[in-house]
Scaffold this active site. Structure first.
Site, PDB file in Angstrom:
ATOM      1  N   ASN A 110       3.358   4.085  -2.398  1.00 42.76           N
ATOM      2  CA  ASN A 110       2.468   4.548  -3.461  1.00 42.76           C
ATOM      3  C   ASN A 110       2.442   6.080  -3.491  1.00 42.76           C
ATOM      4  O   ASN A 110       2.034   6.706  -2.519  1.00 42.76           O
ATOM      5  CB  ASN A 110       1.059   3.994  -3.215  1.00 42.76           C
ATOM      6  N   CYS A 118      -4.627   1.978  -3.101  1.00 39.88           N
ATOM      7  CA  CYS A 118      -4.018   1.091  -2.103  1.00 39.88           C
ATOM      8  C   CYS A 118      -4.882   0.982  -0.845  1.00 39.88           C
ATOM      9  O   CYS A 118      -4.676   0.062  -0.042  1.00 39.88           O
ATOM     10  CB  CYS A 118      -2.594   1.536  -1.775  1.00 39.88           C
ATOM     11  N   GLU A 145     -16.916   3.604  -0.711  1.00 42.34           N
ATOM     12  CA  GLU A 145     -17.026   2.654  -1.819  1.00 42.34           C
ATOM     13  C   GLU A 145     -17.972   1.495  -1.518  1.00 42.34           C
ATOM     14  O   GLU A 145     -18.078   0.561  -2.304  1.00 42.34           O
ATOM     15  CB  GLU A 145     -15.635   2.133  -2.181  1.00 42.34           C
TER      16      GLU A 145
END
Length: 154
Positions: A110, A118, A145
């Site tokens: 990525n 990811c 998060e």
């Protein structure tokens, strides 16, 4: 290439043809030489993300890679803030359940960390798995998060 500071370490960002093309952690010194609108906006949105004020990025991205890698990266990009999924679920979503290792390799390649999230990919057993930015950063991003309360991840 510009290198900006973050709460998790310095980040190299690069753009090509009006799109963000690279975002990765680096040990290089901050240069903060932001030469275009995409890089300035990337820095601003990353600062908002790290301060807890942004859940969705709105930056044009330009991806190289193979067609398969691009499909994997777009599937990763659909994982909502605050949620995780597994390599197996990504391979199933792409219609090829046997491609778990290929999915893992594509995720490992990525080019745009954080924005193509990811870090939201975990092992089937719920454990943290590899991350180009390092597992400590992956854990920190998941904590940011809201995953700290999900003890099964760690």
């Amino acid at each position: 290439m510009p290198i900006i500071p973050s709460t998790l370490g310095n980040i190299l960002i690069n753009s090509r043809e009006g799109c963000l093309s690279e975002l990765r952690f680096t040990d290089e010194e901050v240069t903060d030489e932001l030469s275009d609108h995409v890089l300035i906006e990337t820095k601003n949105q990353l600062e908002e993300y790290f301060s807890g004020n942004r859940k969705i990025f709105n930056i044009p991205i330009g991806l190289g890679g193979t067609e398969f890698q691009q499909k994997v990266w777009m599937a990763v990009n659909e994982i909502p803030f605050g949620q995780t999924t597994t390599y197996m679920k990504i391979s199933q979503k792409l219609g090829n359940p046997a491609a778990i290792r290929a999915v893992g390799a594509a995720i490992g390649a990525n080019p745009i960390l954080i924005i193509l999230p990811c870090h939201r990919i975990i092992g089937t057993n719920g454990q943290l798995t590899g991350y180009a930015g390092g597992l400590d950063r992956k854990r920190s991003l998941l904590d940011l998060e809201g995953h700290a309360s999900q003890g099964s991840l760690f």
